[in-house]
Design a protein around this motif. Structure first.
Motif, PDB file in Angstrom:
ATOM      1  N   GLN B 125     -27.148 -75.611  48.726  1.00 16.62           N
ATOM      2  CA  GLN B 125     -26.686 -73.800  49.410  1.00 16.62           C
ATOM      3  C   GLN B 125     -27.729 -73.794  51.008  1.00 16.62           C
ATOM      4  O   GLN B 125     -27.115 -73.567  51.736  1.00 16.62           O
ATOM      5  CB  GLN B 125     -26.905 -72.908  48.263  1.00 16.62           C
ATOM      6  CG  GLN B 125     -26.208 -72.286  48.409  1.00 16.62           C
ATOM      7  CD  GLN B 125     -26.490 -70.926  46.905  1.00 16.62           C
ATOM      8  OE1 GLN B 125     -26.626 -71.410  46.139  1.00 16.62           O
ATOM      9  NE2 GLN B 125     -26.280 -69.299  47.236  1.00 16.62           N
ATOM     10  N   GLY B 126     -29.354 -73.637  50.529  1.00 20.40           N
ATOM     11  CA  GLY B 126     -30.088 -73.627  52.147  1.00 20.40           C
ATOM     12  C   GLY B 126     -29.510 -74.862  52.900  1.00 20.40           C
ATOM     13  O   GLY B 126     -28.969 -74.746  53.810  1.00 20.40           O
ATOM     14  N   TYR B 127     -28.644 -76.167  52.491  1.00 19.36           N
ATOM     15  CA  TYR B 127     -28.780 -76.863  53.524  1.00 19.36           C
ATOM     16  C   TYR B 127     -27.144 -76.731  54.672  1.00 19.36           C
ATOM     17  O   TYR B 127     -26.907 -76.533  55.826  1.00 19.36           O
ATOM     18  CB  TYR B 127     -27.613 -78.394  52.827  1.00 19.36           C
ATOM     19  CG  TYR B 127     -29.088 -79.243  52.401  1.00 19.36           C
ATOM     20  CD1 TYR B 127     -29.889 -79.579  51.680  1.00 19.36           C
ATOM     21  CD2 TYR B 127     -29.089 -80.858  53.522  1.00 19.36           C
ATOM     22  CE1 TYR B 127     -30.656 -80.328  51.438  1.00 19.36           C
ATOM     23  CE2 TYR B 127     -29.509 -81.798  53.036  1.00 19.36           C
ATOM     24  CZ  TYR B 127     -30.738 -81.682  52.167  1.00 19.36           C
ATOM     25  OH  TYR B 127     -31.810 -82.540  52.025  1.00 19.36           O
ATOM     26  N   VAL B 128     -26.223 -75.924  53.392  1.00 19.24           N
ATOM     27  CA  VAL B 128     -25.515 -75.739  54.244  1.00 19.24           C
ATOM     28  C   VAL B 128     -25.233 -74.415  55.312  1.00 19.24           C
ATOM     29  O   VAL B 128     -24.957 -74.200  55.927  1.00 19.24           O
ATOM     30  CB  VAL B 128     -24.239 -74.374  53.544  1.00 19.24           C
ATOM     31  CG1 VAL B 128     -22.683 -73.970  53.837  1.00 19.24           C
ATOM     32  CG2 VAL B 128     -23.650 -75.954  52.522  1.00 19.24           C
ATOM     33  N   TYR B 129     -26.140 -73.309  54.682  1.00 19.18           N
ATOM     34  CA  TYR B 129     -27.096 -72.438  55.096  1.00 19.18           C
ATOM     35  C   TYR B 129     -27.599 -72.635  56.788  1.00 19.18           C
ATOM     36  O   TYR B 129     -27.518 -72.156  57.893  1.00 19.18           O
ATOM     37  CB  TYR B 129     -28.242 -71.329  55.132  1.00 19.18           C
ATOM     38  CG  TYR B 129     -27.583 -70.419  53.422  1.00 19.18           C
ATOM     39  CD1 TYR B 129     -25.933 -70.346  53.406  1.00 19.18           C
ATOM     40  CD2 TYR B 129     -28.168 -69.601  52.892  1.00 19.18           C
ATOM     41  CE1 TYR B 129     -25.520 -70.107  52.133  1.00 19.18           C
ATOM     42  CE2 TYR B 129     -28.012 -68.839  51.464  1.00 19.18           C
ATOM     43  CZ  TYR B 129     -26.657 -69.083  51.491  1.00 19.18           C
ATOM     44  OH  TYR B 129     -25.992 -68.073  50.306  1.00 19.18           O
ATOM     45  N   LEU B 130     -28.528 -74.300  56.650  1.00 20.45           N
ATOM     46  CA  LEU B 130     -28.967 -74.005  57.377  1.00 20.45           C
ATOM     47  C   LEU B 130     -27.949 -75.113  58.721  1.00 20.45           C
ATOM     48  O   LEU B 130     -28.249 -74.722  59.915  1.00 20.45           O
ATOM     49  CB  LEU B 130     -30.023 -75.306  57.398  1.00 20.45           C
ATOM     50  CG  LEU B 130     -31.528 -75.000  57.060  1.00 20.45           C
ATOM     51  CD1 LEU B 130     -32.110 -76.594  56.340  1.00 20.45           C
ATOM     52  CD2 LEU B 130     -31.942 -74.446  57.907  1.00 20.45           C
ATOM     53  N   ARG B 131     -27.167 -75.688  58.363  1.00 17.03           N
ATOM     54  CA  ARG B 131     -26.004 -76.128  59.056  1.00 17.03           C
ATOM     55  C   ARG B 131     -25.018 -75.243  59.458  1.00 17.03           C
ATOM     56  O   ARG B 131     -24.991 -74.748  60.664  1.00 17.03           O
ATOM     57  CB  ARG B 131     -24.836 -77.211  58.391  1.00 17.03           C
ATOM     58  CG  ARG B 131     -25.457 -78.098  57.800  1.00 17.03           C
ATOM     59  CD  ARG B 131     -25.387 -79.347  58.889  1.00 17.03           C
ATOM     60  NE  ARG B 131     -25.584 -80.656  58.094  1.00 17.03           N
ATOM     61  CZ  ARG B 131     -26.212 -81.572  59.461  1.00 17.03           C
ATOM     62  NH1 ARG B 131     -25.823 -81.378  60.654  1.00 17.03           N
ATOM     63  NH2 ARG B 131     -26.981 -82.347  58.976  1.00 17.03           N
ATOM     64  N   ALA B 132     -24.934 -74.212  59.096  1.00 19.01           N
ATOM     65  CA  ALA B 132     -24.438 -72.685  59.729  1.00 19.01           C
ATOM     66  C   ALA B 132     -24.999 -72.005  60.714  1.00 19.01           C
ATOM     67  O   ALA B 132     -24.782 -71.647  61.950  1.00 19.01           O
ATOM     68  CB  ALA B 132     -23.701 -71.630  58.142  1.00 19.01           C
TER      69      ALA B 132
END
Lengths: 144, 144
Positions: B125-132
């Motif tokens: 989930q953190g990966y997606v947040y970082l990408r966003a």
């Protein structure tokens, strides 16, 4: 390990099933890959990894986009193939160092663990996409 | 299992470290929890699970938001505690059924695996947040 993995695979199947058909290969967050592309990656790593370990055939199959029902069909085929092949992995085989798919060197046990971890990782991406689309994902702890 | 987990913990630490301080407890996608909240959940499950297994003390500590450096400090304390306590888990202990934190019944081995899987899940989930947020996350396969 097989039991644990198949629990995860049941959950991942539910996430594929919950994904809106028209968003499966188009929706994404932060320019990441759509969930359908990730699901096809998981399909090309799961059963093909076990098949490679047992037979030495490292074909990982196709990753082309397709309708959700086709993705689910390939998923179910993979599930059956993993169950069928698993008993052919001898206990000592898990400790051997091999090169998977002609490029990933590692101990068999670690390579399978990597495939499982990668599935959890990408499925979680699917959870965020589903939430962003307003579709509630299945509970993380349900694996039956 | 410890070596595998600590590899994952090193990666999760890098994701916390990569997260912009001012977004850690505020940014989210699809009304999900911010990554700082998830990181505090992981902190309250990792070392406390091992401590509970070894000592029977099931205090899971605080989950209050705090500066990123404090989250990282708690993370590092957990890492040390896990390493210190792990050798005290006897091989037969992994097969015993216990009730963790007064509510989660399971076999010790499965409970630890759940904590690791939950870490991979929330970290993703953190990966997606970082990408966003436009911040490249650390490579998934690097665990050293």
């Amino acid at each position: 390990m097989l039991k644990h993995w198949q629990g995860h695979r049941r959950l991942t199947r539910r996430v594929i099933e919950a994904f809106p058909e028209d968003e499966l290969f188009s929706f994404s967050v932060g320019s990441m890959r759509p969930f359908g592309v990730l699901a096809m990656e998981l399909i090309s790593m799961g059963a093909p990894m076990v098949r490679g370990i047992v037979t030495g055939d490292w074909d990982s199959g196709t990753r082309e986009p397709r309708p959700r029902q086709e993705v689910l069909r390939l998923w179910d085929e993979g599930t059956i193939e993993i169950n069928d092949l698993w008993p052919q992995i001898a206990p000592e085989r898990f400790e051997q160092t091999i090169t998977a798919f002609g490029q990933f060197e590692g101990i068999v046990h670690d390579l399978i663990l990597y495939v499982i971890d990668n599935e959890i990782h990408h499925r979680a991406q699917g959870y965020v996409y589903l939430r962003a689309l307003g579709t509630p994902p299945p509970p993380f702890y349900e694996r039956h």
